[in-house]
Design a protein around this motif. Structure first.
Motif, PDB file in Angstrom:
ATOM      1  N   LEU A 122       0.818  -1.207   0.000  1.00 48.28           N
ATOM      2  CA  LEU A 122       0.000   0.000   0.000  1.00 48.28           C
ATOM      3  C   LEU A 122       0.858   1.266   0.000  1.00 48.28           C
ATOM      4  CD1 LEU A 122      -2.916  -0.848   2.451  1.00 48.28           C
ATOM      5  CD2 LEU A 122      -3.157  -0.100   0.088  1.00 48.28           C
ATOM      6  N   VAL A 123       2.016   1.201   0.661  1.00 49.14           N
ATOM      7  CA  VAL A 123       2.845   2.404   0.798  1.00 49.14           C
ATOM      8  C   VAL A 123       3.293   2.932  -0.567  1.00 49.14           C
ATOM      9  CG1 VAL A 123       4.909   3.409   1.828  1.00 49.14           C
ATOM     10  CG2 VAL A 123       3.589   1.706   3.103  1.00 49.14           C
ATOM     11  N   PRO A 124       3.967   2.120  -1.413  1.00 48.55           N
ATOM     12  CA  PRO A 124       4.366   2.661  -2.728  1.00 48.55           C
ATOM     13  C   PRO A 124       3.180   2.995  -3.628  1.00 48.55           C
ATOM     14  CG  PRO A 124       4.821   0.301  -2.603  1.00 48.55           C
ATOM     15  CD  PRO A 124       4.475   0.751  -1.221  1.00 48.55           C
ATOM     16  N   LEU A 176      -1.498   5.692   5.480  1.00 46.46           N
ATOM     17  CA  LEU A 176      -1.063   6.973   6.036  1.00 46.46           C
ATOM     18  C   LEU A 176       0.419   7.229   5.783  1.00 46.46           C
ATOM     19  CD1 LEU A 176      -3.103   6.854   9.358  1.00 46.46           C
ATOM     20  CD2 LEU A 176      -3.393   8.513   7.512  1.00 46.46           C
ATOM     21  N   GLN A 177       1.217   6.167   5.791  1.00 47.38           N
ATOM     22  CA  GLN A 177       2.638   6.341   5.456  1.00 47.38           C
ATOM     23  C   GLN A 177       2.791   6.772   4.001  1.00 47.38           C
ATOM     24  OE1 GLN A 177       5.322   3.124   6.811  1.00 47.38           O
ATOM     25  NE2 GLN A 177       3.689   2.536   8.201  1.00 47.38           N
ATOM     26  N   GLY A 178       2.018   6.149   3.116  1.00 53.36           N
ATOM     27  CA  GLY A 178       2.049   6.537   1.711  1.00 53.36           C
ATOM     28  C   GLY A 178       1.599   7.967   1.497  1.00 53.36           C
ATOM     29  N   LEU A 179       0.705   8.443   2.369  1.00 53.05           N
ATOM     30  CA  LEU A 179       0.203   9.818   2.293  1.00 53.05           C
ATOM     31  C   LEU A 179       1.147  10.813   2.967  1.00 53.05           C
ATOM     32  CD1 LEU A 179      -3.539   9.071   3.144  1.00 53.05           C
ATOM     33  CD2 LEU A 179      -2.706   9.983   0.966  1.00 53.05           C
ATOM     34  N   PRO A 237      -0.055   7.120  12.530  1.00 53.30           N
ATOM     35  CA  PRO A 237      -0.120   5.769  13.101  1.00 53.30           C
ATOM     36  C   PRO A 237       0.840   5.558  14.266  1.00 53.30           C
ATOM     37  CG  PRO A 237       0.880   5.750  10.906  1.00 53.30           C
ATOM     38  CD  PRO A 237       0.288   7.104  11.099  1.00 53.30           C
ATOM     39  N   MET A 238       1.949   6.307  14.274  1.00 57.10           N
ATOM     40  CA  MET A 238       2.868   6.189  15.410  1.00 57.10           C
ATOM     41  C   MET A 238       2.193   6.662  16.694  1.00 57.10           C
ATOM     42  SD  MET A 238       6.613   7.964  15.889  1.00 57.10           S
ATOM     43  CE  MET A 238       5.928   9.636  16.023  1.00 57.10           C
ATOM     44  N   TYR A 239       1.510   7.807  16.614  1.00 58.32           N
ATOM     45  CA  TYR A 239       0.839   8.339  17.800  1.00 58.32           C
ATOM     46  C   TYR A 239      -0.382   7.515  18.198  1.00 58.32           C
ATOM     47  CZ  TYR A 239       3.708  12.578  17.447  1.00 58.32           C
ATOM     48  OH  TYR A 239       4.756  13.464  17.415  1.00 58.32           O
ATOM     49  N   THR A 240      -1.145   7.048  17.205  1.00 55.47           N
ATOM     50  CA  THR A 240      -2.347   6.272  17.548  1.00 55.47           C
ATOM     51  C   THR A 240      -1.983   4.923  18.170  1.00 55.47           C
ATOM     52  OG1 THR A 240      -2.496   5.359  15.294  1.00 55.47           O
ATOM     53  CG2 THR A 240      -3.751   7.361  15.766  1.00 55.47           C
ATOM     54  N   PRO A 250      -8.992   6.291  15.095  1.00 54.14           N
ATOM     55  CA  PRO A 250      -8.444   7.541  14.529  1.00 54.14           C
ATOM     56  C   PRO A 250      -7.717   7.327  13.204  1.00 54.14           C
ATOM     57  CG  PRO A 250      -7.207   6.879  16.470  1.00 54.14           C
ATOM     58  CD  PRO A 250      -8.408   6.005  16.403  1.00 54.14           C
ATOM     59  N   ASN A 251      -7.094   6.153  13.026  1.00 53.11           N
ATOM     60  CA  ASN A 251      -6.460   5.855  11.743  1.00 53.11           C
ATOM     61  C   ASN A 251      -7.472   5.923  10.604  1.00 53.11           C
ATOM     62  OD1 ASN A 251      -3.988   5.453  12.920  1.00 53.11           O
ATOM     63  ND2 ASN A 251      -3.728   3.356  12.225  1.00 53.11           N
TER      64      ASN A 251
END
Length: 226
Positions: A2-4, A88-91, A97-100, A140-141
């Motif tokens: 999903l990231v790329p 979210l990383q791709g965005l 996601p780290m905080y959630t 929240p994600n």
């Protein structure tokens, strides 16, 4: 992957593509995670007996099975957390996601200390706190994925359809194990493997019937030729 995929959409500023890929990723997480959670939960006891009956007492196995029955449900939440984190990383919103997840871990630690200390709950509080942990991370994600990917959640696709197919699978697996095998087969490999295979086949069939899985989701070589 999903990231790329999402990152390539960001590079082109193609939000229609981003929304489509994000929706597909979340749907696939549900299609995989929900039946895995249901199947593992239903077969927790026979799987543990099959693997550990030679080295662990029946009392400990039964306790472990009770815990695993609940803990298995975190599979569906975890797969969705992973999918939304990848989106979210791709965005380029990797901090979300780290905080959630950190918030979920804090909730888990706090709940572990509270629930495990209650005599009537004790160790059973651990899987409950895990469910809360991933729920706190997932909600929240999903909100931020919808916000930044400019998509709307389709509850039918990500919850109702895979859950309906998983319920059909669950009924078949439950009936097969309890009425065809039962406790006499607890330590045997073949009945467990047959139950897992039956669950896989019944879920695949039900998923197509309920359109949780569609023909276009399959690799090109498996699709019907027009």
């Amino acid at each position: 992957n999903l990231v790329p995929s999402i990152a390539s959409g960001i590079a082109r500023n193609d939000y229609a593509y981003i929304a489509k890929e994000s929706a597909l990723g979340i749907r696939m997480a549900s299609v995989i995670g929900i039946p895995c959670a249901v199947g593992m939960s239903l077969l927790a006891r026979p799987i543990l007996y099959m693997l550990y009956s030679s080295s662990t007492s029946a009392a400990h196995l039964d306790l472990s099975a009770d815990i695993l029955t609940v803990s298995s449900l975190t599979i569906s939440l975890f797969t969705s957390v992973q999918a939304t984190s990848g989106i979210l990383q791709g965005l380029k919103k990797q901090w979300i996601p780290m905080y959630t997840l950190a918030a979920g871990v804090v909730c888990k630690v706090v709940l572990n200390n509270i629930l495990v200390a209650i005599p009537g709950i004790n160790i059973h509080g651990a899987p409950i706190s895990s469910l809360v942990c991933y729920t706190v991370s997932l909600v929240p994600n999903l909100y931020y994925v919808c916000k930044y990917a400019r998509m709307r959640l389709n509850i039918m696709d990500i919850l109702v359809r895979p859950l309906a197919a998983s319920m059909i699978m669950g009924i078949i697996v439950f009936a097969l194990w309890h009425y065809a095998f039962g406790d006499k087969a607890l330590t045997q490999v073949m009945p467990v493997m047959v139950s897992i295979a039956a669950g896989f086949v019944s879920y695949a069939a039900a998923a197509f019937v309920f359109r949780a899985i569609r023909m276009e989701d399959l690799p090109a070589r498996f699709r019907r030729k027009k």
